[in-house]
Design an enzyme around this catalytic site. Structure first.
Site, PDB file in Angstrom:
ATOM      1  N   HIS A 123       0.866  -1.177   0.000  1.00 58.90           N
ATOM      2  CA  HIS A 123       0.000   0.000   0.000  1.00 58.90           C
ATOM      3  C   HIS A 123       0.907   1.233   0.000  1.00 58.90           C
ATOM      4  O   HIS A 123       2.008   1.188   0.560  1.00 58.90           O
ATOM      5  CB  HIS A 123      -0.842  -0.037   1.279  1.00 58.90           C
ATOM      6  CG  HIS A 123      -1.916   0.995   1.375  1.00 58.90           C
ATOM      7  ND1 HIS A 123      -1.660   2.296   1.746  1.00 58.90           N
ATOM      8  CD2 HIS A 123      -3.252   0.915   1.160  1.00 58.90           C
ATOM      9  CE1 HIS A 123      -2.795   2.972   1.763  1.00 58.90           C
ATOM     10  NE2 HIS A 123      -3.778   2.164   1.405  1.00 58.90           N
ATOM     11  N   ASP A 200       3.119  -4.443   7.942  1.00 69.04           N
ATOM     12  CA  ASP A 200       1.889  -3.664   7.826  1.00 69.04           C
ATOM     13  C   ASP A 200       0.731  -4.663   7.930  1.00 69.04           C
ATOM     14  O   ASP A 200       0.456  -5.411   6.990  1.00 69.04           O
ATOM     15  CB  ASP A 200       1.895  -2.937   6.471  1.00 69.04           C
ATOM     16  CG  ASP A 200       0.539  -2.311   6.139  1.00 69.04           C
ATOM     17  OD1 ASP A 200      -0.419  -2.484   6.918  1.00 69.04           O
ATOM     18  OD2 ASP A 200       0.444  -1.665   5.079  1.00 69.04           O
ATOM     19  N   GLN A 203      -4.513  -5.175   6.835  1.00 74.54           N
ATOM     20  CA  GLN A 203      -5.517  -6.069   6.236  1.00 74.54           C
ATOM     21  C   GLN A 203      -5.498  -7.456   6.862  1.00 74.54           C
ATOM     22  O   GLN A 203      -6.165  -8.369   6.360  1.00 74.54           O
ATOM     23  CB  GLN A 203      -5.281  -6.193   4.722  1.00 74.54           C
ATOM     24  CG  GLN A 203      -5.481  -4.907   3.960  1.00 74.54           C
ATOM     25  CD  GLN A 203      -6.931  -4.442   3.952  1.00 74.54           C
ATOM     26  OE1 GLN A 203      -7.858  -5.203   4.197  1.00 74.54           O
ATOM     27  NE2 GLN A 203      -7.139  -3.160   3.681  1.00 74.54           N
ATOM     28  N   LYS A 226     -10.492  -0.834  10.409  1.00 74.51           N
ATOM     29  CA  LYS A 226     -10.592  -1.997   9.510  1.00 74.51           C
ATOM     30  C   LYS A 226     -10.887  -3.267  10.302  1.00 74.51           C
ATOM     31  O   LYS A 226     -10.882  -4.366   9.763  1.00 74.51           O
ATOM     32  CB  LYS A 226      -9.290  -2.170   8.723  1.00 74.51           C
ATOM     33  CG  LYS A 226      -9.070  -1.050   7.704  1.00 74.51           C
ATOM     34  CD  LYS A 226      -7.837  -1.311   6.893  1.00 74.51           C
ATOM     35  CE  LYS A 226      -7.355  -0.086   6.169  1.00 74.51           C
ATOM     36  NZ  LYS A 226      -8.113   0.213   4.952  1.00 74.51           N
ATOM     37  N   CYS A 364      -4.734   2.593  -3.718  1.00 74.83           N
ATOM     38  CA  CYS A 364      -3.462   3.071  -3.131  1.00 74.83           C
ATOM     39  C   CYS A 364      -2.352   2.049  -3.325  1.00 74.83           C
ATOM     40  O   CYS A 364      -1.488   1.867  -2.447  1.00 74.83           O
ATOM     41  CB  CYS A 364      -3.610   3.405  -1.650  1.00 74.83           C
ATOM     42  SG  CYS A 364      -4.708   4.766  -1.351  1.00 74.83           S
TER      43      CYS A 364
HETATM   44  N1  PMP Z   1      -1.820  -0.635   4.566  1.00 76.04           N
HETATM   45  C1  PMP Z   1      -2.773  -1.371   3.987  1.00 76.04           C
HETATM   46  C2  PMP Z   1      -2.443  -2.738   3.490  1.00 76.04           C
HETATM   47  C3  PMP Z   1      -4.063  -0.865   3.866  1.00 76.04           C
HETATM   48  O1  PMP Z   1      -5.009  -1.589   3.277  1.00 76.04           O
HETATM   49  C4  PMP Z   1      -4.342   0.434   4.344  1.00 76.04           C
HETATM   50  C5  PMP Z   1      -5.719   1.053   4.201  1.00 76.04           C
HETATM   51  N2  PMP Z   1      -6.297   0.892   2.951  1.00 76.04           N
HETATM   52  C6  PMP Z   1      -3.305   1.143   4.957  1.00 76.04           C
HETATM   53  C7  PMP Z   1      -2.071   0.585   5.060  1.00 76.04           C
HETATM   54  C8  PMP Z   1      -3.540   2.516   5.522  1.00 76.04           C
HETATM   55  O2  PMP Z   1      -4.429   2.434   6.600  1.00 76.04           O
HETATM   56  P1  PMP Z   1      -5.028   3.760   7.260  1.00 76.04           P
HETATM   57  O3  PMP Z   1      -5.622   4.543   6.143  1.00 76.04           O
HETATM   58  O4  PMP Z   1      -6.049   3.233   8.222  1.00 76.04           O
HETATM   59  O5  PMP Z   1      -3.893   4.459   7.928  1.00 76.04           O
END
Ligand code: PMP
Length: 406
Positions: A123, A200, A203, A226, A364
């Protein structure tokens, strides 16, 4: 869907929403999950009964709020199997957790000529903070590639690890492909060279049991929103020995011991990394989300989503011209796809008119889109409250709109 799933759905008031005359089919859970009533109640209760700034007050409300805030820290520690509450830092979310490490660890450890390793399926939140840190230090980003199926090429990793590598940052689960990465194996490989690893977990935590000691990683990041919790709160787990060595991320209230104009000394862990007033109500509501997940059972959660995933893949495969992007053998309930030559945005817009909420675009993860040479995908992602009937609704809707987009 079983009777107990029906009862479970009733805990989520938003699922009763009607969209353009259709019952809402919410399949955008990888972006954010919906919240059970218990989480909404926890937020409301905080502001109606407990609102007070924590740690600094001697009065009743301040000590009660502090007690409950610190109790959630202990709940989070247990939830991810950390050794100590010193290793649990509350942030605004995964993005802030990663930025904290990139900024603080970066300042402490990164020098000209150094390298940081990420994967090609990260991401943007696990790419850009490292680019910023590398730019500042004169370091370089190196990238682990992945296959057409959407599986990381671990064979390429040894060649990326050398005496200049300062950290490996990798996603536990891809938000676009659903791939579950072998983070314990990656950590073991990096640790052979004495290189720390950040995972990270944005997910992952809502879909499987996570034990940071079993993985062995040095940092683990995730977001409350999430995992059935509120927006505005997340977690950084960091190994105590490493956090102890890292300089503060932000300066201000609560992260200090003593301040004079000549010199400031910093507070102990974890407070050193929690400058300013935290989002106390959101932290307490995150505690309620953990209760919800533990009462539901992480195994039940994983099994239900796997059932939906397999059923959905089986049905989607029979739609003419539908191509699934990301077919890793180990994946969570995220399905990215394209429908013929239709633009993902058009597919998403037509699905929305039928009450079906999916996400469209690059999610993203532009490097993933570049890898496949596509502008974006349509992404359906499931959570514990989704049903087989909702998968059927998605498939029926796609069959209905396919001729319109041909
Ligand atoms: N890493 C991953 C794999 C994600 O899916 C996301 C959110 N789409 C993020 C980081 C960022 O998370 P947040 O917007 O809650 O900071």
């Amino acid at each position: 869907m079983t009777q107990s799933n029906d009862t479970l759905r009733q805990q989520f008031p938003i699922l009763n929403t009607t969209v353009y005359g259709h019952p809402l089919v919410y399949l955008d859970n990888a972006a954010t999950t919906q919240k059970p009533q218990s989480v909404i109640d926890a937020l409301c209760q905080y502001y109606t009964q407990l609102n007070s700034n924590i740690h600094r007050g001697t009065h009743y409300l301040a000590s009660k709020a502090t007690e409950q805030y610190e109790a959630v820290r202990e709940r989070v520690r247990r939830f991810i199997g950390a050794r100590s509450t010193h290793e649990i830092i509350f942030t605004r979310g995964t993005t802030e957790s990663i930025n904290l490490v990139a900024s603080s660890f970066g300042r402490y450890r990164l020098r000209e000529g150094d390298e940081i390793v990420v994967s090609a399926m990260e991401h943007h939140s696990n790419i850009v903070p490292w680019q910023l840190a590398c730019e500042q230090a004169g370091a370089t980003l190196r990238v682990i590639p992945f296959s057409e199926e959407g599986v990381l090429d671990l064979g390429a990793l040894p060649a990326l690890l050398n005496e200049h590598t300062r950290l490996v940052a990798v996603g536990h689960v891809s938000n676009t492909l659903g791939t579950i990465n072998p983070v314990a194996e990656i950590t073991a490989m990096a640790h052979c060279h004495g290189i720390p690893v950040l995972v990270d977990g944005a997910q992952a935590v809502a879909h499987m049991a996570v034990d940071v000691q079993e993985i062995g990683c040095d940092f683990y990041c995730f977001s409350g929103h999430k995992m059935y919790g509120p927006m505005g709160v997340g977690v950084l787990y960091g190994r105590e020995e490493l956090l102890e060595q890292m300089p503060p991320y932000q300066g201000g209230g609560e992260m200090i011991k003593d301040v004079t104009f000549e010199r400031t000394t910093y507070n102990d862990l974890p407070f050193r990394f929690e400058a300013g007033t935290p989002s106390v109500g959101d932290v307490l509501a995150l505690g309620a989300a953990l209760d919800f997940m533990e009462q539901t059972g992480l195994d039940t959660l994983a099994q239900h989503e796997e059932h939906l995933l397999h059923y959905a893949i089986e049905r989607l495969q029979h739609i003419d011209g539908l191509r699934i992007i990301g077919q890793a053998p180990h994946k969570t309930s995220v399905i990215s796809f394209l429908l013929g030559n239709a633009h993902p945005y058009d597919v998403g817009t037509l699905l929305d008119k039928l009450g079906i909420a999916v996400r469209t675009g690059h999610h993203c993860t532009q490097p993933i889109m570049d890898h496949y040479g596509i502008p974006g995908t349509v992404r359906a992602s499931f959570a514990i409250y989704n049903t087989i009937a909702e998968v059927d609704a998605l498939v029926d809707a796609l069959q209905r709109i396919a001729p319109m987009l041909a």
